[in-house]
Each structure stands twice: as structure tokens, then as C-alpha cells.
Design an enzyme around this catalytic site. Structure first.
Site, PDB file in Angstrom:
ATOM      1  N   LYS A  16       0.788  -1.240   0.000  1.00  0.00           N
ATOM      2  CA  LYS A  16       0.000   0.000   0.000  1.00  0.00           C
ATOM      3  C   LYS A  16       0.820   1.290   0.000  1.00  0.00           C
ATOM      4  CE  LYS A  16      -4.072  -1.489  -0.267  1.00  0.00           C
ATOM      5  NZ  LYS A  16      -3.685  -2.027  -1.582  1.00  0.00           N
TER       6      LYS A  16
ATOM      7  N   TYR B  67      -6.986  -4.923  -1.448  1.00  0.00           N
ATOM      8  CA  TYR B  67      -5.724  -5.198  -2.138  1.00  0.00           C
ATOM      9  C   TYR B  67      -5.654  -4.471  -3.481  1.00  0.00           C
ATOM     10  CZ  TYR B  67      -1.559  -7.727  -3.549  1.00  0.00           C
ATOM     11  OH  TYR B  67      -0.282  -8.027  -3.949  1.00  0.00           O
TER      12      TYR B  67
END
Ligand code: FAD
Ligand code: DHB
Length: 394
Positions: free
Chosen positions: A298, A386
Site C-alpha cells: 500500500k 488489495y
């Protein structure tokens, strides 16, 4: 020197911001302490969220990405000697996992920025930010080691200077709150000249802990293993790395392909958030304001999300003299940041072996993973995070 927006740092946050502002007709100059070769050669993140890939398309900087990136429809999770394939595309209405390394993104962004006449002052170390409480802030910097001090005068300063940069400290201690978690493990990352062992990413929690199989090209593979964050890299000769990778990744007769290791290094894992991300005419973006452990892939994506919010706010300010979005920048950005923090913490906790954890805690992590296997809702929640949450900026 004078520009509208002075940006400190030519990482993903600073460079994406410069492009986004140019699209709105707003000028920017980037000060970067390292050389161009150093910025373009540092090996870091690998996975881009779908909307970041789309944004690169909108900005017209996805030509090489379209040719060279690896596009996957899913990922595999492994634990307790079992395997779960998550079909991300099927769970998220067609979104994909794009593996295109950060330094390639930076190469493309820098080339496109310079081609349009944009300015990056490389080897320019920013040392002090002043005037952020007034209307004419400036950044003091020096070119090279022996250069004279210069000043960049601007309307707004953006601190996109990473976790160790000076910008965050320019927000007074009295108004700055910092939240942090240090993990008792780190990642040892390698690049190896070897063929692909698997067509997608594998995140595994097996044997002595976490391992991740990723890729860079058909000939070069990227792999990570959990290690002690204080380990000296000398404690990890190649034979030990391969032995641990085999033990943590292999299952059911599938074997990992070895090759010569030509790059290796250890990074610590931490979660960190600075609140607020703005003060006066200073705005923080990316790692300058927040850090996530890399397990959820991330870090880079959150940096780009910040600057998309910020560019919209600056556009409203310049085009309509409307400062409402700018006033809300920190609150808007932090909503997404905390979701990224939560997901990265969840993936990290579930997929690593904490040296201090009890057998009870280990079973809880396996139950968490088993829940993802048995519940479509849980699998969808993981997949949505995700591939990148919907962008909720106005
Ligand atoms: P950065 O990329 O850190 O850019 C900041 C820039 O500011 C740098 O180029 C720096 O040189 C410059 N700068 C700093 N101080 C000054 C100054 N005083 N004057 C001028 N310029 C300055 N994320 C993942 O998702 N997966 C990974 O595998 C992964 N691996 C990582 C490995 C490492 C070693 C690190 C440090 C990070 C990793 N990350 C990973 C996180 C991801 O790379 C970052 O989240 C991302 O780079 C953030 O972008 P940024 O632009 O905010 O900051
Ligand atoms: C890579 C890095 C990550 O942090 C991740 O979660 C997946 C892949 C990579 O470097 O390829």
C-alpha cells in the site's frame, strides 16, 4: 526561485503531484536531495492499485507500463501447509494486480516531467521551511555539498520528502500527533536472476514465518522473507536465504527456481501516522505523513492517493479561489490513510510469525486466513482492499 507550489522530494508523491498540477495549469518546482541516478535506481515497492494504473493512463505516462508490467488476476495465500487462490478480478468486478516496480514508475514520471519542461532540482537538499503561517512561504536549500544557500519562494509548500525528510517537523509539536507501531520483524528482500516459479504473487506464512514471491520480469524475480529487523545482512549468505525460501514457500511438490542473487537488503517494518497532514501553507503527502508495513503493498499507492486529493484541492483554490477542499485536505486524506493502515496491519499480523506470539495467537491468524477461504464476504473484503478501495475524495 519562484513557483506556485514548491515540492520537496521527487518520490512517487512529489512527481505524481507535479504532473497532476500541470494538468490544472499550476506551476511547480521539485527539490530532490539525491541524484537522478540514485532516485531511478533505488529498489522499493512493486504493486500498483488499479486506479493508479488508470491515472497513469490519464496522465499519458503508461506507455512503457502497458508494455512491460505484469498483470495478474489473482494472488495466492499459503498457511499451515495449505494454499488459497484469490481471484481478485472475479471478486472485484475485473480489477487486476499490476506488478511494475516503483523505480520504473519514477523513471517514467521524471522523463515525462522533464519532457514537458518541468523542473526538478536534483542534489538539492531542503533544510528549512519558513513562512507557512503567512502567505509567502519559502524553502531554503543547497545544491550539492558545497553550494550556496538558495530559496524557493512559493504560494504553498508540499512536503513529499519521505519518512526521514524535514517537512513533518515544521508542523509545531503542539498541534502534531503521531501514532506508531514497530513490528518485531523485518523483511529481507532479494533480486535474483532466475525464471518465474509461479505466474502470480504468493504470500506465505509457513515454517519459520513469512515469505513473499514476486517478480520483476521473466528473467528477474523479487522475493522477501521475514527476518529479525536488527540482523546484519552478513548473517544471511545466499544458501541460508534459499533454504528459508524453499521451506516457507514450497508445497505439494511445487518447487522454487533458484538463480544468482544480485541485490539484497533488510528493511524494518513499522506503521506510522502523523495527524494533521497540514499546517498553514504546508501540506504533507506520502511517507512524510504515514508509513505502512509493506505486506499489503500500500505504501506507494497511499502516497499517490494523497496527492490526487491535494491536487484537486489546489485546483479549486487557484481556479475559483475556493479554499474549502484545501482546508479539509488532512481530514480527507487521513480517512483513506487509516484504511490503508488497517489493511496493512491486518495482512502483516496474519501472515507473519511474531517471535513472541503464543500458539493461541498463531491459531487465531490461521483462523483469520481460513475465514477468507470459507467466506466470500471475507475474501471480497481482502480483495477490495488489495486492488485499491474506491476513491472517496469529492
Ligand atoms: P519517498 O519515495 O521516500 O520519496 C521522498 C523523496 O524525498 C526521496 O527521493 C528523498 O530523497 C527526498 N528527500 C528527503 N529529504 C529531502 C530533503 N531534505 N530535501 C530534498 N529532498 C528530500 N512499499 C511497498 O508497498 N512495498 C515494498 O516492497 C516497499 N519497499 C520499501 C523499501 C524501502 C527501503 C522503503 C524506504 C520503502 C518501501 N516501501 C514499500 C514503501 C514505498 O516505497 C513508499 O511508501 C513510497 O516510496 C512513498 O513515496 P513518497 O514519495 O511519499 O516518499
Ligand atoms: C512487492 C512488494 C510488496 O510489498 C508486496 O506486498 C507485493 C510485491 C514487490 O516488491 O514486488
Amino acid at each position: 526561485m519562484r513557483t506556485q507550489v514548491g515540492i520537496i522530494g521527487a518520490g512517487p508523491a512529489g512527481l505524481f503531484l507535479a504532473h497532476l498540477l500541470a494538468r490544472e495549469g499550476i506551476s511547480a518546482v521539485i527539490l530532490e536531495s539525491r541524484s537522478r541516478a540514485d532516485v531511478e535506481g533505488t529498489i522499493r515497492a512493486g504493486v500498483l492499485e488499479q486506479w493508479v494504473v488508470d491515472l497513469m493512463g490519464t496522465l499519458g505516462i503508461d506507455e512503457r507500463l502497458k508494455r512491460e508490467a505484469d498483470f495478474h488476476t489473482g494472488i495466492t495465500l499459503q498457511w499451515d501447509r495449505s494454499r488459497l487462490h484469490l481471484d481478485m478480478a472475479e471478486l472485484t468486478g475485473g480489477k487486476r494486480v499490476t506488478v511494475y516496480p516503483q523505480h520504473q514508475v519514477l523513471r517514467d514520471l521524471i522523463a515525462a516531467w522533464l519532457a514537458r519542461g518541468g523542473e526538478v532540482v536534483f542534489e538539492a537538499h531542503a533544510s528549512a521551511i519558513s513562512g507557512i503561517d503567512g502567505e509567502a512561504p519559502n524553502v531554503a536549500f543547497r545544491r550539492g555539498a558545497g553550494g550556496a544557500q538558495e530559496e524557493l519562494h512559493c504560494d504553498y509548500v508540499v512536503g513529499a520528502d519521505g519518512f526521514h525528510g524535514p517537512s513533518r517537523q515544521a508542523i509545531p509539536d503542539a498541534v502534531r500527533r503521531e501514532y506508531q507501531k514497530i513490528y518485531p520483524f523485518g523483511w529481507l528482500g532479494i533480486l535474483t536472476r532466475a525464471p518465474r516459479s509461479w505466474h502470480e504473487l504468493i504470500y506465505s506464512n509457513q515454517a519459520d514465518g513469512f515469505a513473499l514471491l514476486s517478480t520483476r520480469s521473466p528473467e528477474v524475480q523479487r522475493l522477501y522473507i521475514q527476518c529479525d529487523p536488527h540482523d546484519d545482512i552478513a548473517l544471511w549468505p545466499d544458501a541460508r536465504i534459499w533454504e528459508q525460501l524453499h521451506a516457507r514457500l514450497e508445497l505439494d511438490g511445487w518447487t522454487l527456481q533458484e538463480g544468482p542473487i544480485f541485490q539484497k537488503g533488510i528493511i524494518p517494518l513499522r506503521s506510522f501516522v502523523c495527524d494533521p497532514m497540514q499546517h498553514g501553507r504546508l501540506f504533507l503527502a506520502g511517507d512524510a505523513a504515514h508509513i505502512v508495513p509493506p505486506t499489503g503493498a500500500k505504501g506507494l499507492n497511499l502516497a499517490v492517493a494523497d496527492v490526487l486529493v491535494l491536487s484537486r484541492a489546489l485546483a479549486a483554490q487557484y481556479a475559483r479561489n475556493d479554499g474549502a477542499l484545501l482546508a479539509r485536505y488532512s481530514a480527507t486524506a487521513l480517512r483513506r490513510v487509516w484504511k490503508g493502515e488497517r489493511f496493512s496491519w491486518y495482512m502483516t499480523t496474519m501472515l507473519h510469525r511474531n517471535p513472541a506470539e503464543t500458539e493461541f495467537e498463531r491459531r487465531i491468524h490461521f483462523a483469520d486466513l481460513d475465514f477468507v477461504r470459507s467466506s466470500r464476504a471475507a475474501a471480497t473484503a481482502l480483495a477490495e482492499n488489495y486492488v485499491g478501495l474506491p476513491f472517496d475524495a469529492p
